[in-house]
Design an enzyme around this catalytic site. Sequence first.
Site, PDB file in Angstrom:
ATOM      1  N   ASP A  10      85.572 -36.384  58.604  1.00  0.00           N
ATOM      2  CA  ASP A  10      84.634 -37.393  58.101  1.00  0.00           C
ATOM      3  C   ASP A  10      85.233 -37.949  56.814  1.00  0.00           C
ATOM      4  O   ASP A  10      86.273 -37.473  56.337  1.00  0.00           O
ATOM      5  CB  ASP A  10      83.262 -36.753  57.823  1.00  0.00           C
ATOM      6  CG  ASP A  10      82.274 -37.736  57.219  1.00  0.00           C
ATOM      7  OD1 ASP A  10      82.194 -38.881  57.717  1.00  0.00           O
ATOM      8  OD2 ASP A  10      81.580 -37.392  56.247  1.00  0.00           O
ATOM      9  N   TYR A  42      83.729 -44.792  53.814  1.00  0.00           N
ATOM     10  CA  TYR A  42      84.285 -45.482  54.985  1.00  0.00           C
ATOM     11  C   TYR A  42      83.407 -46.691  55.347  1.00  0.00           C
ATOM     12  O   TYR A  42      83.887 -47.708  55.829  1.00  0.00           O
ATOM     13  CB  TYR A  42      84.305 -44.544  56.200  1.00  0.00           C
ATOM     14  CG  TYR A  42      85.470 -43.591  56.301  1.00  0.00           C
ATOM     15  CD1 TYR A  42      86.411 -43.433  55.284  1.00  0.00           C
ATOM     16  CD2 TYR A  42      85.628 -42.816  57.463  1.00  0.00           C
ATOM     17  CE1 TYR A  42      87.461 -42.539  55.420  1.00  0.00           C
ATOM     18  CE2 TYR A  42      86.681 -41.926  57.603  1.00  0.00           C
ATOM     19  CZ  TYR A  42      87.594 -41.787  56.587  1.00  0.00           C
ATOM     20  OH  TYR A  42      88.626 -40.907  56.727  1.00  0.00           O
ATOM     21  N   GLY A  43      82.121 -46.523  55.158  1.00  0.00           N
ATOM     22  CA  GLY A  43      81.176 -47.525  55.642  1.00  0.00           C
ATOM     23  C   GLY A  43      81.255 -48.863  54.942  1.00  0.00           C
ATOM     24  O   GLY A  43      80.626 -49.826  55.364  1.00  0.00           O
ATOM     25  N   ASN A  74      79.993 -41.698  61.925  1.00  0.00           N
ATOM     26  CA  ASN A  74      79.572 -42.831  62.757  1.00  0.00           C
ATOM     27  C   ASN A  74      80.474 -44.044  62.550  1.00  0.00           C
ATOM     28  O   ASN A  74      80.828 -44.734  63.501  1.00  0.00           O
ATOM     29  CB  ASN A  74      78.133 -43.222  62.419  1.00  0.00           C
ATOM     30  CG  ASN A  74      77.136 -42.178  62.863  1.00  0.00           C
ATOM     31  OD1 ASN A  74      76.492 -42.313  63.879  1.00  0.00           O
ATOM     32  ND2 ASN A  74      77.001 -41.113  62.092  1.00  0.00           N
ATOM     33  N   SER A  75      80.831 -44.306  61.281  1.00  0.00           N
ATOM     34  CA  SER A  75      81.637 -45.500  60.986  1.00  0.00           C
ATOM     35  C   SER A  75      82.997 -45.401  61.682  1.00  0.00           C
ATOM     36  O   SER A  75      83.470 -46.367  62.287  1.00  0.00           O
ATOM     37  CB  SER A  75      81.830 -45.654  59.469  1.00  0.00           C
ATOM     38  OG  SER A  75      80.609 -45.492  58.794  1.00  0.00           O
ATOM     39  N   GLU A 152      77.614 -37.848  48.069  1.00  0.00           N
ATOM     40  CA  GLU A 152      78.918 -37.426  47.532  1.00  0.00           C
ATOM     41  C   GLU A 152      78.808 -37.048  46.058  1.00  0.00           C
ATOM     42  O   GLU A 152      79.646 -36.310  45.540  1.00  0.00           O
ATOM     43  CB  GLU A 152      79.970 -38.519  47.735  1.00  0.00           C
ATOM     44  CG  GLU A 152      80.383 -38.723  49.192  1.00  0.00           C
ATOM     45  CD  GLU A 152      81.178 -37.555  49.793  1.00  0.00           C
ATOM     46  OE1 GLU A 152      81.913 -36.873  49.069  1.00  0.00           O
ATOM     47  OE2 GLU A 152      81.044 -37.330  51.023  1.00  0.00           O
ATOM     48  N   THR A 185      76.502 -39.528  59.210  1.00  0.00           N
ATOM     49  CA  THR A 185      76.426 -38.064  59.143  1.00  0.00           C
ATOM     50  C   THR A 185      76.093 -37.560  57.732  1.00  0.00           C
ATOM     51  O   THR A 185      75.764 -36.393  57.568  1.00  0.00           O
ATOM     52  CB  THR A 185      77.734 -37.428  59.642  1.00  0.00           C
ATOM     53  OG1 THR A 185      78.838 -37.993  58.917  1.00  0.00           O
ATOM     54  CG2 THR A 185      77.921 -37.680  61.128  1.00  0.00           C
TER      55      THR A 185
HETATM   56  N1  DGL Z   1      79.568 -40.134  57.204  1.00  0.00           N
HETATM   57  C1  DGL Z   1      80.099 -41.349  57.675  1.00  0.00           C
HETATM   58  C2  DGL Z   1      79.289 -42.008  58.752  1.00  0.00           C
HETATM   59  O1  DGL Z   1      78.701 -41.306  59.526  1.00  0.00           O
HETATM   60  C3  DGL Z   1      80.676 -42.318  56.674  1.00  0.00           C
HETATM   61  C4  DGL Z   1      80.092 -42.424  55.347  1.00  0.00           C
HETATM   62  C5  DGL Z   1      80.928 -43.306  54.435  1.00  0.00           C
HETATM   63  O2  DGL Z   1      81.969 -42.811  53.965  1.00  0.00           O
HETATM   64  O3  DGL Z   1      80.560 -44.461  54.246  1.00  0.00           O
HETATM   65  O4  DGL Z   1      79.278 -43.207  58.887  1.00  0.00           O
END
Ligand code: DGL
Length: 292
Positions: A10, A42-43, A74-75, A152, A185
């Site tokens: 992740d 990531y998002g 998810n992203s 975070e 997540t």
């Molecule tokens: N936990 C990740 C998700 O499910 C990404 C969160 C992130 O870094 O934006 O999208």
Amino acid sequence: MREQPIGVFDSGLGGLTVLQALTDLLPDEDLIYLGDTARYPYGERSLPELETIALAVAGHLVDGGVKLLVVACNSATAAALPALRAAFDVPVVGVIEPGVRAAASASRTGRAVVIATRATVASGIYETTAERLEAGVQLRSVACPGFVELVEAGRTSGPAVTAEVRERLAPLLTARIDTLVLGCTHFPLLARPISEVVGREVTLVSSADETAFEVRDLLDRVGWLREPGARPAARRFLTTGDPVTFARLGGRFLGTPLGAVEPVTIPGLGETPRGARAGGRARGTRTSRAAS
Ligand code: DGL
């Protein structure tokens, strides 16, 4: 193959919600978790950028000899699942289909909202997956930027966090939904303030348990489940960020010390500032490890 660990990754701490479900369901499996904290969130990245990052991060785990890869994000699933499946010969499990299935079985009215990152919402993946699976649930996705940063930073409860969550979710409070899908997540770690805001009559759904069931069924089908009780299972934690912070917050979220968290760098990615096209290995260069 059955003695090899399961790899999970992740952008940071959020995938630990999936790791916990895997630990609960598959206590005999070795798990290796990589939190790519250096490149979170990531998002907020573009989908092509995320695909490149996911290929490189997953490549690190596959090179380490994992027997199956869980994209606990998810992203990254939205951006890269087909590319990851094409690039690697180990089975790859994402979190979106399990999330849609969980939503379908939780919702009585068939009306649900998914809260997710901007990248996941932009991909439209929940809506298209629900349609493709004919899941019988109508999903609408809403972005919740800022939630990942709260997690975070270790800020998951208290009046200030609830106020931030309320501000973001306020537009949803008039929608007549019975199910809220935590389509990131990281969000189960904010379940308490989220539930306080949307009310107890709305069922919160995450993909963690369904994902763990999918992993178990898949390993069972190919005969790669470890022998129960043969030896104690091991868990390793890697991060591209600060191992001390990761160990402190991760231990708090899992309710048990993580032990030494190993720092890693992912070849070709560098710091990958947002908006930049990350480097990394080209697709299809992975050598065959095992038939799946
Ligand atoms: N936990 C990740 C998700 O499910 C990404 C969160 C992130 O870094 O934006 O999208």
